[in-house]
Write a protein that holds these residues in place. Structure first.
Motif, short mmCIF file in Angstrom:
data_model
loop_
_atom_site.label_atom_id
_atom_site.label_comp_id
_atom_site.label_asym_id
_atom_site.label_seq_id
_atom_site.Cartn_x
_atom_site.Cartn_y
_atom_site.Cartn_z
N HIS A 165 4.95 -1.21 8.31
CA HIS A 165 4.34 0.34 7.83
C HIS A 165 5.19 1.41 8.31
O HIS A 165 5.66 1.24 9.30
CB HIS A 165 2.96 0.14 8.64
N HIS A 221 3.64 -7.35 7.31
CA HIS A 221 4.59 -6.18 6.80
C HIS A 221 5.03 -5.12 7.57
O HIS A 221 4.80 -5.16 8.84
CB HIS A 221 3.41 -5.43 5.65
N GLN A 248 0.87 -1.08 -0.08
CA GLN A 248 0.00 0.07 0.05
C GLN A 248 0.80 1.29 0.16
O GLN A 248 1.92 1.24 0.74
CB GLN A 248 -0.91 -0.11 1.21
N ASP A 250 3.51 0.64 3.14
CA ASP A 250 3.56 -0.65 3.53
C ASP A 250 4.45 -1.58 2.64
O ASP A 250 4.40 -1.89 1.30
CB ASP A 250 2.08 -1.50 3.59
N SER A 254 -5.78 2.10 4.90
CA SER A 254 -5.45 2.62 6.19
C SER A 254 -4.51 4.04 6.02
O SER A 254 -3.97 4.38 7.18
CB SER A 254 -4.84 1.63 7.27
N HIS A 255 -4.23 4.24 4.80
CA HIS A 255 -3.38 5.49 4.62
C HIS A 255 -4.02 6.52 4.02
O HIS A 255 -3.95 7.37 2.98
CB HIS A 255 -2.11 5.07 3.57
ZN LIG Z 1 0.32 0.83 6.36
#
Ligand SMILES: [Zn+2]
Length: 278
Positions: free
Chosen positions: A239, A237, A129, A147, A136-137
């Motif tokens: 972030h 992942h 992402q 991500d 979520s960004h």
């Molecule tokens: Zn993230």
């Protein structure tokens, strides 16, 4: 048949336990401020435990109305301590000692420099992402996050020289239900980069996944932690986010550029990024 049923039950129970929302609350750093009252004055004994500036305010307090306004906003330099004296004859000592503490000095000028990638040289990862990602960004604190597809156990590296000013590594669980979205109980590291004024964050670390300590000086490219899957996620992942301090909201997400011509704002899902630093 019996074996299959037992296996299925085991998988269900292990998933359920992993997604339990933790009761514990851990903090990036701990401060201990004393508040004393003498001769109609309140004395605030303030001490910054970090290697970055912090900004301190008081919340509104019905028992001591206007004390928050008289206190104002106090910025302390790294490791600075001070005593603030406020004349307040009717001070109620029954009110709880609360403070609003934010990272950074919002008045400090930011001089953005190109940063390294948050994993060791020679390694390459896919983007899950990018900037302004829908999952979520999409908030002021996360809109410029990226991500990277680090697996559980992979090494996270610092993107620049700086000091560790925040560290949480005691969470074990993860999930994406409503409660996780409201209070993200992730493990993460925050590093302050004094030369630029930027803050970098590395989120979803493993339980006990930090290999540095609060206050440590870190060099660019130095391994700082072990990636994991804690907090608001169901995918392993890293972030990664870069932030600047603001007067009103504390740290918010800001745009940045990586070295070697990698445009952070152009990275999108599926792109592969390799750390080719010499
Ligand atoms: Zn993230």
């Amino acid at each position: 048949m019996k074996k299959i049923i037992i296996l299925v039950l085991t998988i269900i129970s292990s998933c359920t336990s992993l997604k339990e929302f933790p009761k514990e609350q851990y903090y990036s750093f701990i401060y201990n401020f004393d508040r004393t009252f003498k001769n109609d004055s309140v004395y605030f004994h303030l001490k910054n435990p970090l290697m970055c500036p912090i900004n301190i305010q008081l919340p509104k307090d019905s028992l001591n109305s206007n004390l928050d306004i008289l206190f104002g906003k106090i910025t302390l330099c790294k490791l600075q301590d001070t005593i603030i004296n406020i004349s307040f004859p009717n001070f109620s000592t029954t009110s709880k000692e609360k403070y609003i503490v934010k990272y950074g000095d919002p008045k400090r000028e930011i001089t953005k420099n190109k940063i390294g990638l948050p994993f060791p040289k020679g390694r390459k990862y896919k983007i899950i992402q990018g900037f302004n990602g829908k999952f979520s960004h999409n908030s002021a604190t996360s809109k410029n996050a990226i991500d990277f597809s680090l697996k559980i156990g992979d090494t996270i590296a610092s993107v620049d020289d700086g000091y560790v000013v925040g560290l949480i590594e005691k969470y074990k669980e993860f999930g994406t239900s409503k409660e996780w979205k409201e209070i993200d109980k992730s493990n993460y590291i925050t590093i302050y980069h004094p030369q630029s004024g930027l803050y970098s964050q590395y989120v979803h670390l493993n339980y006990n996944g930090a290999i540095i300590e609060l206050g440590d000086y870190i060099q660019k490219g130095q391994p700082i932690g072990i990636s994991g899957m804690t907090g608001y996620t169901t995918v392993e992942h890293l972030h990664f986010n870069v932030k600047i301090p603001t007067d009103r909201y504390g740290l918010i997400s800001t745009e940045y550029e990586f070295e070697n011509g990698i445009k952070a704002d152009k990275l999108k899902k599926g792109d592969v990024v390799k750390n080719i630093t010499q």
